[in-house]
Motif scaffolding. Structure first.
Motif, PDB file in Angstrom:
ATOM      1  N   TYR A 177      -7.212 -11.069  -1.704  1.00 40.50           N
ATOM      2  CA  TYR A 177      -8.517 -10.703  -2.239  1.00 40.50           C
ATOM      3  C   TYR A 177      -8.846 -11.677  -3.369  1.00 40.50           C
ATOM      4  CZ  TYR A 177      -7.967  -6.219   0.202  1.00 40.50           C
ATOM      5  OH  TYR A 177      -7.800  -5.248   1.151  1.00 40.50           O
ATOM      6  N   ALA A 178      -9.803 -12.570  -3.131  1.00 48.05           N
ATOM      7  CA  ALA A 178     -10.167 -13.584  -4.139  1.00 48.05           C
ATOM      8  C   ALA A 178      -8.901 -14.277  -4.637  1.00 48.05           C
ATOM      9  CB  ALA A 178     -10.956 -12.944  -5.273  1.00 48.05           C
ATOM     10  N   ASN A 179      -8.583 -14.113  -5.926  1.00 53.15           N
ATOM     11  CA  ASN A 179      -7.398 -14.774  -6.487  1.00 53.15           C
ATOM     12  C   ASN A 179      -6.150 -13.891  -6.474  1.00 53.15           C
ATOM     13  OD1 ASN A 179      -8.831 -17.159  -7.118  1.00 53.15           O
ATOM     14  ND2 ASN A 179      -9.598 -16.217  -9.018  1.00 53.15           N
ATOM     15  N   HIS A 180      -6.261 -12.721  -5.844  1.00 55.49           N
ATOM     16  CA  HIS A 180      -5.128 -11.783  -5.839  1.00 55.49           C
ATOM     17  C   HIS A 180      -4.493 -11.722  -4.451  1.00 55.49           C
ATOM     18  CE1 HIS A 180      -2.598  -8.345  -6.475  1.00 55.49           C
ATOM     19  NE2 HIS A 180      -3.278  -7.611  -5.608  1.00 55.49           N
ATOM     20  N   LEU A 181      -3.200 -12.060  -4.375  1.00 54.88           N
ATOM     21  CA  LEU A 181      -2.456 -11.939  -3.127  1.00 54.88           C
ATOM     22  C   LEU A 181      -1.902 -10.512  -3.043  1.00 54.88           C
ATOM     23  CD1 LEU A 181      -1.337 -13.307  -0.581  1.00 54.88           C
ATOM     24  CD2 LEU A 181       0.678 -13.990  -1.929  1.00 54.88           C
ATOM     25  N   ALA A 182      -2.540  -9.663  -2.243  1.00 52.36           N
ATOM     26  CA  ALA A 182      -2.161  -8.249  -2.168  1.00 52.36           C
ATOM     27  C   ALA A 182      -0.900  -8.037  -1.340  1.00 52.36           C
ATOM     28  CB  ALA A 182      -3.308  -7.428  -1.591  1.00 52.36           C
ATOM     29  N   LEU A 183      -0.759  -8.797  -0.243  1.00 51.36           N
ATOM     30  CA  LEU A 183       0.416  -8.692   0.619  1.00 51.36           C
ATOM     31  C   LEU A 183       0.866 -10.093   1.004  1.00 51.36           C
ATOM     32  CD1 LEU A 183      -0.722  -5.821   3.027  1.00 51.36           C
ATOM     33  CD2 LEU A 183       0.904  -5.619   1.138  1.00 51.36           C
ATOM     34  N   ASN A 184       2.161 -10.343   0.859  1.00 53.81           N
ATOM     35  CA  ASN A 184       2.705 -11.674   1.113  1.00 53.81           C
ATOM     36  C   ASN A 184       3.784 -11.597   2.189  1.00 53.81           C
ATOM     37  OD1 ASN A 184       3.507 -14.330   0.979  1.00 53.81           O
ATOM     38  ND2 ASN A 184       4.523 -14.153  -1.005  1.00 53.81           N
ATOM     39  N   LYS A 185       3.374 -11.764   3.450  1.00 55.30           N
ATOM     40  CA  LYS A 185       4.299 -11.752   4.591  1.00 55.30           C
ATOM     41  C   LYS A 185       5.135 -10.470   4.616  1.00 55.30           C
ATOM     42  CE  LYS A 185       4.604 -16.755   5.191  1.00 55.30           C
ATOM     43  NZ  LYS A 185       5.484 -17.938   5.331  1.00 55.30           N
ATOM     44  N   VAL A 186       4.437  -9.343   4.649  1.00 48.13           N
ATOM     45  CA  VAL A 186       5.094  -8.037   4.623  1.00 48.13           C
ATOM     46  C   VAL A 186       5.454  -7.604   6.042  1.00 48.13           C
ATOM     47  CG1 VAL A 186       4.743  -5.578   4.188  1.00 48.13           C
ATOM     48  CG2 VAL A 186       4.089  -7.263   2.461  1.00 48.13           C
ATOM     49  N   SER A 187       6.736  -7.342   6.240  1.00 49.05           N
ATOM     50  CA  SER A 187       7.236  -6.858   7.529  1.00 49.05           C
ATOM     51  C   SER A 187       8.008  -5.557   7.308  1.00 49.05           C
ATOM     52  CB  SER A 187       8.160  -7.894   8.176  1.00 49.05           C
ATOM     53  OG  SER A 187       7.477  -9.101   8.438  1.00 49.05           O
ATOM     54  N   ILE A 188       7.603  -4.505   8.017  1.00 47.06           N
ATOM     55  CA  ILE A 188       8.335  -3.244   7.977  1.00 47.06           C
ATOM     56  C   ILE A 188       8.566  -2.752   9.394  1.00 47.06           C
ATOM     57  CG2 ILE A 188       7.378  -2.615   5.724  1.00 47.06           C
ATOM     58  CD1 ILE A 188       5.623  -0.534   7.211  1.00 47.06           C
ATOM     59  N   SER A 189       9.576  -1.911   9.573  1.00 57.40           N
ATOM     60  CA  SER A 189       9.889  -1.329  10.875  1.00 57.40           C
ATOM     61  C   SER A 189      10.068   0.170  10.698  1.00 57.40           C
ATOM     62  CB  SER A 189      11.176  -1.937  11.443  1.00 57.40           C
ATOM     63  OG  SER A 189      11.028  -3.331  11.651  1.00 57.40           O
ATOM     64  N   VAL A 190       9.226   0.944  11.383  1.00 53.87           N
ATOM     65  CA  VAL A 190       9.225   2.405  11.243  1.00 53.87           C
ATOM     66  C   VAL A 190       9.705   3.029  12.550  1.00 53.87           C
ATOM     67  CG1 VAL A 190       7.832   4.424  10.699  1.00 53.87           C
ATOM     68  CG2 VAL A 190       7.259   2.209   9.663  1.00 53.87           C
ATOM     69  N   PRO A 191      10.916   3.603  12.571  1.00 55.90           N
ATOM     70  CA  PRO A 191      11.424   4.217  13.798  1.00 55.90           C
ATOM     71  C   PRO A 191      10.606   5.442  14.215  1.00 55.90           C
ATOM     72  CG  PRO A 191      13.212   3.794  12.238  1.00 55.90           C
ATOM     73  CD  PRO A 191      11.918   3.616  11.494  1.00 55.90           C
ATOM     74  N   LYS A 192      10.513   5.674  15.491  1.00 56.54           N
ATOM     75  CA  LYS A 192       9.768   6.818  16.028  1.00 56.54           C
ATOM     76  C   LYS A 192      10.446   8.124  15.631  1.00 56.54           C
ATOM     77  CE  LYS A 192       7.968   8.631  20.431  1.00 56.54           C
ATOM     78  NZ  LYS A 192       6.550   8.598  20.034  1.00 56.54           N
ATOM     79  N   GLY A 193       9.637   9.123  15.296  1.00 53.81           N
ATOM     80  CA  GLY A 193      10.159  10.450  15.013  1.00 53.81           C
ATOM     81  C   GLY A 193      10.924  10.558  13.708  1.00 53.81           C
ATOM     82  N   THR A 194      10.580   9.705  12.729  1.00 50.47           N
ATOM     83  CA  THR A 194      11.249   9.723  11.433  1.00 50.47           C
ATOM     84  C   THR A 194      10.217   9.813  10.321  1.00 50.47           C
ATOM     85  OG1 THR A 194      11.249   7.309  11.186  1.00 50.47           O
ATOM     86  CG2 THR A 194      13.137   8.295  12.307  1.00 50.47           C
ATOM     87  N   VAL A 195      10.710  10.109   9.102  1.00 54.03           N
ATOM     88  CA  VAL A 195       9.874  10.017   7.907  1.00 54.03           C
ATOM     89  C   VAL A 195      10.249   8.728   7.196  1.00 54.03           C
ATOM     90  CG1 VAL A 195       9.170  11.099   5.747  1.00 54.03           C
ATOM     91  CG2 VAL A 195       9.776  12.539   7.709  1.00 54.03           C
ATOM     92  N   PHE A 196       9.258   7.872   7.001  1.00 51.66           N
ATOM     93  CA  PHE A 196       9.465   6.545   6.428  1.00 51.66           C
ATOM     94  C   PHE A 196       8.789   6.490   5.067  1.00 51.66           C
ATOM     95  CE2 PHE A 196       8.494   2.072   5.738  1.00 51.66           C
ATOM     96  CZ  PHE A 196       9.631   1.424   6.201  1.00 51.66           C
ATOM     97  N   GLY A 197       9.558   6.228   4.019  1.00 52.18           N
ATOM     98  CA  GLY A 197       9.003   6.149   2.682  1.00 52.18           C
ATOM     99  C   GLY A 197       8.481   4.762   2.376  1.00 52.18           C
ATOM    100  N   LEU A 198       7.227   4.677   1.982  1.00 46.93           N
ATOM    101  CA  LEU A 198       6.624   3.413   1.554  1.00 46.93           C
ATOM    102  C   LEU A 198       6.513   3.477   0.033  1.00 46.93           C
ATOM    103  CD1 LEU A 198       5.436   0.743   2.572  1.00 46.93           C
ATOM    104  CD2 LEU A 198       3.196   1.869   2.658  1.00 46.93           C
ATOM    105  N   LEU A 199       7.380   2.745  -0.649  1.00 48.24           N
ATOM    106  CA  LEU A 199       7.538   2.884  -2.092  1.00 48.24           C
ATOM    107  C   LEU A 199       7.126   1.609  -2.809  1.00 48.24           C
ATOM    108  CD1 LEU A 199      11.125   4.454  -2.019  1.00 48.24           C
ATOM    109  CD2 LEU A 199       8.920   5.588  -1.627  1.00 48.24           C
ATOM    110  N   GLY A 200       6.880   1.764  -4.104  1.00 49.82           N
ATOM    111  CA  GLY A 200       6.567   0.608  -4.928  1.00 49.82           C
ATOM    112  C   GLY A 200       5.770   1.001  -6.143  1.00 49.82           C
ATOM    113  N   PRO A 201       5.780   0.165  -7.179  1.00 56.69           N
ATOM    114  CA  PRO A 201       4.981   0.431  -8.377  1.00 56.69           C
ATOM    115  C   PRO A 201       3.492   0.384  -8.058  1.00 56.69           C
ATOM    116  CG  PRO A 201       6.469  -1.453  -8.696  1.00 56.69           C
ATOM    117  CD  PRO A 201       6.499  -1.108  -7.254  1.00 56.69           C
ATOM    118  N   ASN A 202       2.690   0.884  -8.981  1.00 59.05           N
ATOM    119  CA  ASN A 202       1.239   0.781  -8.830  1.00 59.05           C
ATOM    120  C   ASN A 202       0.837  -0.691  -8.708  1.00 59.05           C
ATOM    121  OD1 ASN A 202       0.859   3.561  -9.078  1.00 59.05           O
ATOM    122  ND2 ASN A 202       0.694   3.448 -11.300  1.00 59.05           N
ATOM    123  N   GLY A 203      -0.041  -0.965  -7.744  1.00 54.59           N
ATOM    124  CA  GLY A 203      -0.526  -2.325  -7.561  1.00 54.59           C
ATOM    125  C   GLY A 203       0.382  -3.217  -6.746  1.00 54.59           C
TER     126      GLY A 203
END
Length: 306
Positions: A12-38
């Protein structure tokens, strides 16, 4: 895997919000997406739900590229709640259910089931503005799951709930998981992560810095500290393989915290204590997910400022 992202980038403009983000979420599970604000969590969720598009990278569902119609098989509860204050609760829930492709008859039937399950039937014909924040949360939760999607995404779902209603919602999430639903949970509540999540990804400064099974991550970050409860009135053993961190009397026992040193095995450390004292109980301290979160984010911060 049910859901995967491959090298997702969003600028977004001068802000890189995501930098080559790869995640794998198995079927039938609860997957936590964690991180600080921003960190980029909400941006990633908006890309998964097709609210926005990545600049590059792929979102895969069950091994194929995500397509437009996938949104009908996703339930998304954003952190910013979006109920219309002047509408009646039942009318609004019906409206949202039909937006998700349900017929009026089907929507009404399912709403009756959910409103009874959450014990809010008395509020069906009341205006949203008359509901407490927690009650509005229940309506939002119902509107998220009403169309029986295979993928459910909850962003800070427990804010506004008292402990009783938090437990109700947690139990519903686990029940949905048992039914085979795949759930992504974005939260700052690390206790909920330990209770609910099978796997997590920790995003910091737009990148995934930690990913994997919750229990394995906690084991991998263990500080090699053990707790022993021994019978007696003193502990005076010294050995180069351990450091005594604390000893506290407890009735006729002494509670010890011991840090393992010099590559000694767990079994050898336990044998050393067992050979010299009558041990009532012992276990290894595992870090909480809160400990892991703080350690990882702080370490990442220190590295980034070198």
């Amino acid at each position: 895997m049910y859901l995967e992202t491959h090298d997702v980038v969003k600028q977004y403009a001068n802000h890189l919000a995501l930098n080559k983000v790869s995640i794998s979420v198995p079927k039938g599970t609860v997957f936590g997406l964690l991180g600080p604000n921003g960190a980029g969590k909400t941006t990633l969720i908006r890309i998964i739900t097709r609210i926005t598009a990545p600049d590059s990278g792929d979102v895969m569902i069950e091994g194929r590229q995500s397509v437009g119609n996938d949104i009908y098989n996703i339930g998304y509860m954003p952190e910013e709640r979006g109920l219309y204050k002047k509408m009646k609760v039942g009318e609004q829930a019906m409206y949202l259910a039909q937006l998700r492709g349900m017929s009026k008859k089907q929507a009404h039937h399912e709403l009756m089931v959910w409103f009874k399950r959450f014990d809010i039937m008395d509020w069906y014909n009341r205006k949203v503005e008359e509901l407490s924040k927690g009650m509005q949360q229940k309506v939002q939760f119902i509107s998220t799951v009403i169309h029986d999607p295979d993928l459910l995404i909850f962003d800070e779902p427990f804010s506004g709930f008292d402990p009783v209603n938090t437990d109700i919602v947690k139990n519903e999430m686990l029940r949905l998981k048992d039914e085979g639903k795949t759930i992504i949970l974005s939260t700052h509540n690390m206790e909920s992560v330990e209770e609910l999540c099978d796997n997590i990804a920790l995003i910091n400064k737009s990148q995934v810095v930690l990913q994997g099974n919750v229990f394995k991550i906690r084991k991998d970050h263990r500080p090699n500290i053990f707790r022993f409860r021994i019978f007696g009135d003193d502990f005076n053993l010294e050995h180069p393989s351990f450091e005594l961190l604390s000893k506290e009397p407890y009735h006729e026992f002494i509670d010890l915290r011991i840090k393992k040193l010099n590559g000694i095995s767990n079994n050898d450390l336990a044998k050393l204590i067992f050979d010299n004292y009558e041990v009532v109980s012992y276990d290894e301290e595992l870090p909480t997910m809160n400990d892991v979160f703080i350690k990882t984010v702080t370490k990442d911060k220190n590295i980034s400022t070198l």
